[in-house]
Design an enzyme around this catalytic site. Structure first.
Site, short mmCIF file in Angstrom:
data_model
loop_
_atom_site.label_atom_id
_atom_site.label_comp_id
_atom_site.label_asym_id
_atom_site.label_seq_id
_atom_site.Cartn_x
_atom_site.Cartn_y
_atom_site.Cartn_z
N THR A 109 2.40 -1.96 4.18
CA THR A 109 1.71 -2.06 5.29
C THR A 109 0.41 -2.36 5.30
O THR A 109 -0.11 -2.82 5.79
CB THR A 109 3.00 -2.46 6.58
OG1 THR A 109 3.57 -1.72 6.70
CG2 THR A 109 4.37 -3.13 6.73
N LYS B 185 -2.90 -4.33 6.78
CA LYS B 185 -3.73 -3.76 7.54
C LYS B 185 -4.85 -3.21 7.88
O LYS B 185 -5.74 -3.35 8.47
CB LYS B 185 -3.57 -2.16 8.64
CG LYS B 185 -2.25 -2.49 9.09
CD LYS B 185 -1.41 -1.67 10.01
CE LYS B 185 -0.60 -0.53 8.84
NZ LYS B 185 0.46 0.34 8.82
N LYS C 133 2.76 6.31 -4.97
CA LYS C 133 1.59 5.78 -4.84
C LYS C 133 0.53 5.85 -5.82
O LYS C 133 -0.49 5.75 -4.88
CB LYS C 133 1.74 5.97 -3.05
CG LYS C 133 2.46 5.60 -2.68
CD LYS C 133 2.82 6.13 -1.36
CE LYS C 133 3.87 5.57 0.08
NZ LYS C 133 3.85 4.45 0.39
N HIS D 210 14.55 -1.61 1.70
CA HIS D 210 12.83 -0.61 1.79
C HIS D 210 12.83 -0.40 0.60
O HIS D 210 11.65 -0.11 0.28
CB HIS D 210 13.42 0.05 3.11
CG HIS D 210 13.11 -0.37 4.18
ND1 HIS D 210 12.09 -1.40 5.09
CD2 HIS D 210 13.77 -1.23 4.98
CE1 HIS D 210 12.00 -1.71 5.71
NE2 HIS D 210 13.85 -1.77 6.74
N LYS E 227 -1.57 6.76 3.54
CA LYS E 227 -0.13 6.78 3.69
C LYS E 227 0.67 8.10 3.01
O LYS E 227 -0.24 8.86 2.98
CB LYS E 227 0.11 5.69 2.51
CG LYS E 227 -0.55 5.52 0.73
CD LYS E 227 -0.38 4.59 -0.23
CE LYS E 227 -1.24 3.50 -0.10
NZ LYS E 227 -0.65 2.45 0.19
N ARG E 228 1.92 8.13 3.48
CA ARG E 228 2.27 9.03 2.87
C ARG E 228 1.97 9.52 1.67
O ARG E 228 1.36 9.17 0.57
CB ARG E 228 3.74 9.06 3.10
CG ARG E 228 5.19 8.54 4.26
CD ARG E 228 4.34 10.32 4.70
NE ARG E 228 4.99 11.48 4.35
CZ ARG E 228 6.33 11.94 4.66
NH1 ARG E 228 6.25 11.35 6.23
NH2 ARG E 228 7.04 12.32 4.76
#
Ligand SMILES: *Cc1c(COP(=O)(O)O)cnc(C)c1O
Length: 829
Positions: A673, A677, A571, A375, A565-566
Site C-alpha cells: 500500500t 501512497k 522487500k 495477506h 517499509k518494514r
C-alpha cells in the site's frame, strides 16, 4: 427505557438547536477549547503544558465526533440494517486529531481559533502520540478501511486488541537498531472511552466433560483452568462529511471472582499475581511482520479478542430480539488474515455448547458468517499452531477443529479427492509435530476468501489454496487494497490538495476518480510549474524532518529516492544498497560526476529477532556514514536512515518523495500500500511486477512507470531450473566490484565479518534473486536519471500518475467488499 430515549432524542433534535457547545464556528471551537482546559483538565493557559493544550483541543474535537457517532447509532437502530464486524489483531490509525479536523471540516476554523489565543495548531498536532497497534501494512490497511467504512456510511464495527505497548520504538545507535517500549498511553488517551459495562469472560485451559442427558443427547462442558475478563475501550472513527463508526479494543483484566477468592483467604500476593498474569495478555504487540513466533501468549491474545468480540456480536444480535439462527443474515464477520481465525471454532462452541444449537445448524450459520482475507504468500508466514499448544490452552476448540476436519474430509472423499490431496487439504498437518493450519481452518469456515491484489488472488488459487479453489471455485475472489486519500493526501499534503481543488474542485475528497480531470493539465506549462513548486515545498519539509531526526543535511533540489517499509529480505532493501554502492564506486573510483544529485532515504523497523533484517539496517547506516562524510561524494550522494518509521512520519515522507522504490521479488508482496501512497503524492515508481504494482502500472500507463526484474513466472522457472547466483556474480564485473566492497575495510572499518552474512547469503543462496535482478535494476535506474534530467517530462509523468490513481482509494476497496463479499449497503445520511 424507550420513553427516556425519546425524551433525550427530542432534546437533541429541536430544529436548529444543538445541546452543549458543539458548534463548528471559530468562536465555538475557541470556547470549547478553553472550557476543556479549565473544567476537564483544571489548567490555566500560563501553566498549561503542550500536552495539556493538545488534550484540551482533542477533547473539544471528540465531543463533536461523538455527536456525529451518536447520530449514526440512531440510524442503525432505526433501519435494522445488515452490518459488518471487522476482526483484526492490528490497527495502525495514526494521529487522530488532524484527520478528525479534516473530516469535521474545521481545520481552518480551529487554526484561527488557536491563533487568536497565540497558539499554533501545527505545534499542538505534533504533540499527539499515535497508537502503534500494528506492525505495518496489514494494520494500516485495517485503519484505512475504518476511514472508508465511516465515510461511506456502512453499518460496521471494528474489533481488536488494546495493547498497552504497541510496536516498539526504534532508535539507531552506532548504526544498529535498538528497541525500546512504546508507552503510547503515558500521557493519557483523549480519544478512547472505557465501557466498563461491556465486558466478557474468557476461559483458558482445563478440560472438557462429556455427559448424556435422559434423552441421550450429548452435552459438553468446558471446565477451564483459568479465566480473564475483557473490557471494551471505544474509539470513534469519524468519516468525511459523515458519521462515524467505533473501533472497539479489548483490554484484559482479572475476573472479580478470582481476586475475591484469593483475597478472602488472605493471600493478597496471589490475588495480585493473578491480576498481573491476566493483564499480561494485552500487554504488548508481537513485533513480527510477515512472520510468526509461535508463542503461547500470542495464541492467548488471538483467542482473547476473538472470544470477547463474538460474545459482543451475539449480544448486539440478541438485543434486537433476533434469533441466533439468523446471525449470518444480520452480520458478516471479516477475518483480517488468519490471526482471528480461531473465531471459526469459537462461534461453533458458542452456538452448540452455550446456546444448544444442533451441529449442522450451527455449522450452516458459521460458514455463512465469516469471510477471510489472505495477506501473504510467504510460506513461513502462513500461521500454524501446534496441536499440543491448542490442547493445553483451548481443549474444547481442539475437539471442535477435529470434528470440523473429519466432516470436511468426508466431504472430500465424496468428491473423489485423492489421498494426497486430502492430506494436503486437512486442517491438521501430520508430517512432523502435528499442527493446525489456520489458513485452511479460515478457508473451510468462510463463505468467501479474497486476496489483496489481482496477482496475489491469482497466485492464491494457483498455489497456496489450489485444492480449495478446485473444490469451491466460487468462494474465491479478489479485492485490491486501497488507501485513504483523505489522510494520505488531504491531511498530509495540504499544498497539493489545495492545487488539486483549485483545478478540479473538491469532489475528489469523496470520489477519487475525479482526479482524472487533471490529465489535460499535464500539458499546461504553468500548471506544471506550480506542481513542481508544491513538490519542492514538500521536499523542503521532508529535508527539515531529516535534519531534525538524523542531523543530516539534504539539499531539497536533489532527487529524493525513498524506500520506507518494514525491513525484510523479500522487500530487498539490500538491492537498493547494491545500487547505491555502484554509484559510489563510480564517483569515487572513476571520478564520474555526471550522476544527478540524489538523496537515498530509507526507513522501517526490523523484527527484533530477525538477524538478516537487522544486518541490513547496519549496512544502510554504514554506507550512509561512508558517503555522507566523504566530501568527494556527498555533494552528489546522500544516504539517510530515518528512525522509527510510523504513520506520523509517513505523512511527511510520502509527500516529499520523487521516486518510490517498490522492488520486492515478484510473487512475494501480496499487494503493498506504500506504493499507492507514494504515487498518490506524485512520486514516480521504480518497481517489479509484484502485488498491486501490476495494477498501478496498468492504471498510470507503462510509459509512466519504471519497470525492471523478472516476472512471477520467470522467478518460478528460474528456481525450478536451479538458480546459481555465484555464476551471475562471476560474470558481471560491476556487480563483482560492488559485492567485494561489502567486505572492504572502507565500509566495514576492518570488521570483515560485519557484512559477510549478507555477502555469503547473496552469493550462495540468494532466495530473493538479487543477483538475477541486479543488472536490470541498475539499467532502469539509469533510465530514471535520464528522465529526471528533463524536469518537464518528469512533471508530466508525475501529474499523470496522480490523475490515474482513482482506483486505489480505500473507498473503492470497501465498495468492492460490499458488492462482492458482504452484500451490505450504506445507510443514507
Ligand atoms: C503504508 C504503510 C506501510 C506499508 O508499506 P508497504 O510499502 O506497503 O510495505 C507500513 N508502515 C506504515 C507506517 C505505513 O503507513
Amino acid at each position: 427505557m424507550k420513553s427516556r430515549n425519546k425524551k433525550i432524542e427530542s432534546y437533541f433534535t429541536k430544529p436548529g438547536v444543538e445541546v452543549g457547545n458543539i458548534g463548528l464556528s471559530k468562536e465555538d471551537i475557541k470556547t470549547s477549547f478553553l472550557e476543556k482546559l479549565f473544567y476537564s483538565l483544571g489548567r490555566i493557559p500560563v501553566v498549561a503544558t503542550p500536552n495539556d493544550l493538545y488534550t484540551s483541543l482533542a477533547l473539544a474535537v471528540r465531543d463533536r465526533v461523538f455527536r456525529k457517532y451518536v447520530k449514526s447509532l440512531e440510524q442503525y437502530a432505526e433501519e435494522d440494517a445488515r452490518g459488518v464486524a471487522y476482526l483484526s489483531a492490528e490497527y495502525l490509525p495514526g494521529p487522530h486529531l488532524g484527520n478528525n479536523l479534516l473530516n469535521l471540516e474545521i481545520m481552518e476554523e480551529t487554526r484561527e481559533a488557536l491563533a487568536e489565543l497565540n497558539l499554533d495548531l501545527e505545534e499542538l498536532l505534533k504533540e499527539e502520540v499515535e497508537p502503534g497497534l500494528g506492525n505495518g501494512g496489514l494494520g494500516r490497511l485495517a485503519s484505512c478501511y475504518m476511514d472508508s467504512l465511516a465515510t461511506l456510511g456502512i453499518p460496521s464495527i471494528a474489533y481488536g486488541i488494546r495493547y498497552e505497548f504497541g510496536i516498539f520504538k526504534q532508535e539507531i545507535k552506532e548504526g544498529w537498531q535498538v528497541e525500546s517500549t512504546d508507552k503510547w498511553l503515558h500521557n493519557g488517551n483523549p480519544w478512547e472511552v472505557i465501557r466498563p459495562e461491556i465486558s466478557f469472560e474468557v476461559k483458558f485451559g482445563g478440560y472438557t466433560e462429556h455427559t448424556r442427558d435422559e434423552n441421550d443427547k450429548l452435552h459438553i462442558e468446558w471446565i477451564p483452568g483459568s479465566e480473564v475478563k475483557g473490557t471494551a475501550y471505544d474509539t470513534p472513527i469519524l468519516g468525511y462529511q459523515s458519521n462515524g463508526i467505533i473501533l472497539r479494543l479489548w483490554k484484559a483484566e482479572a475476573t472479580e471472582s478470582f481476586d475475591f477468592a484469593a483475597y478472602n483467604l488472605g493471600d493478597y500476593y496471589r490475588a495480585v499475581e493473578k491480576k498481573m498474569r491476566s493483564e499480561n495478555i494485552t500487554k504488548v504487540l508481537y513485533p513480527n511482520d510477515e512472520n510468526l513466533s509461535g508463542k503461547e501468549l500470542r495464541l492467548k491474545q488471538q483467542y482473547f479478542f476473538v472470544c470477547c468480540s463474538l460474545q459482543d456480536i451475539i449480544r448486539l444480535h440478541l438485543l434486537q430480539g433476533r434469533k441466533l439462527e439468523s446471525l449470518h443474515e444480520k452480520f458478516t464477520i471479516q477475518l483480517n488474515d488468519t490471526h482471528p481465525s480461531i473465531a471459526v471454532p469459537e462461534l461453533m462452541r458458542l452456538l452448540v455448547d452455550v446456546y444448544h444449537m444442533e451441529w449442522d445448524a450451527a455449522w450452516m450459520v458459521t460458514c455463512k458468517t465469516f469471510a477471510y482475507t489472505n495477506h501473504t504468500l510467504l510460506p513461513e508466514a502462513l500461521e500454524r499452531w501446534p496441536v499440543s499448544l491448542i490442547r493445553n490452552l483451548l481443549p474444547r476448540h481442539l475437539e471442535i477443529i477435529y470434528e470440523i476436519n473429519s466432516r470436511f474430509i468426508n466431504e472430500l472423499r465424496g468428491h473423489n479427492f485423492t489421498g494426497d490431496q486430502i492430506s494436503r487439504m486437512s486442517l491438521v498437518d501430520e508430517s512432523g509435530e502435528p499442527t493446525i493450519r489456520m489458513a485452511h481452518l479460515a478457508t473451510v469456515g468462510s463463505y468467501m476468501i479474497n486476496g489483496v491484489s489481482a496477482l496475489h488472488s491469482g497466485l492464491l488459487k494457483k498455489q497456496v489454496l489450489k485444492d480449495f479453489a478446485e473444490l469451491w471455485p466460487n468462494k474465491f475472489t479478489n479485492v485490491t487494497n486501497g488507501v485513504t486519500h483523505r489522510r494520505f493526501l488531504a491531511v498530509s499534503n495540504p499544498g497539493l490538495s489545495a492545487l488539486l481543488s483549485e483545478k478540479i474542485g473538491k469532489d475528489w475528497l469523496t470520489h477519487l476518480d475525479k482526479l482524472k480531470g487533471l490529465e489535460s493539465y499535464s500539458e499546461d506549462e504553468t500548471f506544471r510549474r506550480k506542481w513542481m513548486e508544491v513538490k519542492l515545498e514538500n521536499k523542503r519539509n521532508l529535508a527539515t524532518q531529516i535534519k531534525e531526526l538524523t542531523g543530516i543535511d539534504i539539499n531539497p533540489e536533489m532527487l529524493i529516492d525513498v524506500q520506507v517499509k518494514r525491513i525484510h529480505e523479500y522487500k530487498r532493501q539490500h538491492l537498493k544498497v547494491l545500487h547505491i554502492l555502484s554509484l559510489y564506486l563510480r564517483v569515487k573510483k572513476e571520478k564520474d560526476t555526471s550522476i544527478p544529485p540524489t538523496a537515498f532515504v530509507f526507513g522501517g523497523k526490523a523484527a527484533p529477532g530477525y538477524f538478516m533484517a537487522k544486518r541490513i539496517i547496519k549496512l544502510i547506516t554504514a554506507v550512509g556514514e561512508l558517503i555522507n562524510n566523504d566530501p568527494e561524494v556527498n555533494k552528489i550522494l546522500k544516504v539517510v536512515f530515518l528512525p522509527n518509521f510510523s504513520v506520523k512520519l509517513a505523512q511527511h515522507v510520502y509527500p516529499g518523495a520523487d521516486l518510490s522504490e517498490q522492488i520486492s521479488m515478484a510473487g512475494k508482496e501480496a499487494s503493498g500500500t506504500g506504493n499507492m501512497k507514494f504515487a498518490l503524492n506524485g512520486a514516480l515508481t521504480i518497481g517489479t511486477l509484484d502485488g498491486a504494482n501490476v495494477e498501478i502500472r496498468e492504471e498510470v500507463g507503462e510509459e509512466n512507470f519504471f519497470l525492471f526484474g523478472l516476472t512471477t513466472d520467470e522467478v518460478e522457472n528460474k528456481k525450478a531450473q536451479g538458480y546459481h547466483p555465484y555464476k551471475i556474480y562471476a560474470e558481471n564485473e560491476n556487480l563483482k566490484k560492488v559485492m567485494e566492497f561489502l567486505l572492504s575495510d572502507e565500509l566495514t572499518r576492518g570488521d570483515t565479518e560485519l557484512f559477510k552474512p549478507i555477502y555469503n547469503n547473496l552469493l550462495h543462496q540468494d532466495p530473493y534473486l538479487l543477483m538475477e535482478d541486479y543488472q536490470s535494476y541498475i539499467e532502469q535506474m539509469e533510465n530514471v536519471y535520464h528522465v529526471w534530467q528533463d524536469r518537464e517530462k518528469w512533471a508530466k509523468m508525475s501529474i499523470l500518475n496522480v490523475a490515474r490513481m482513482g482506483k486505489f482509494s480505500s473507498d473503492r476497496s470497501i465498495q468492492d467488499y460490499c458488492e462482492k463479499i458482504w452484500k451490505v449497503e450504506a445507510i443514507k445520511v
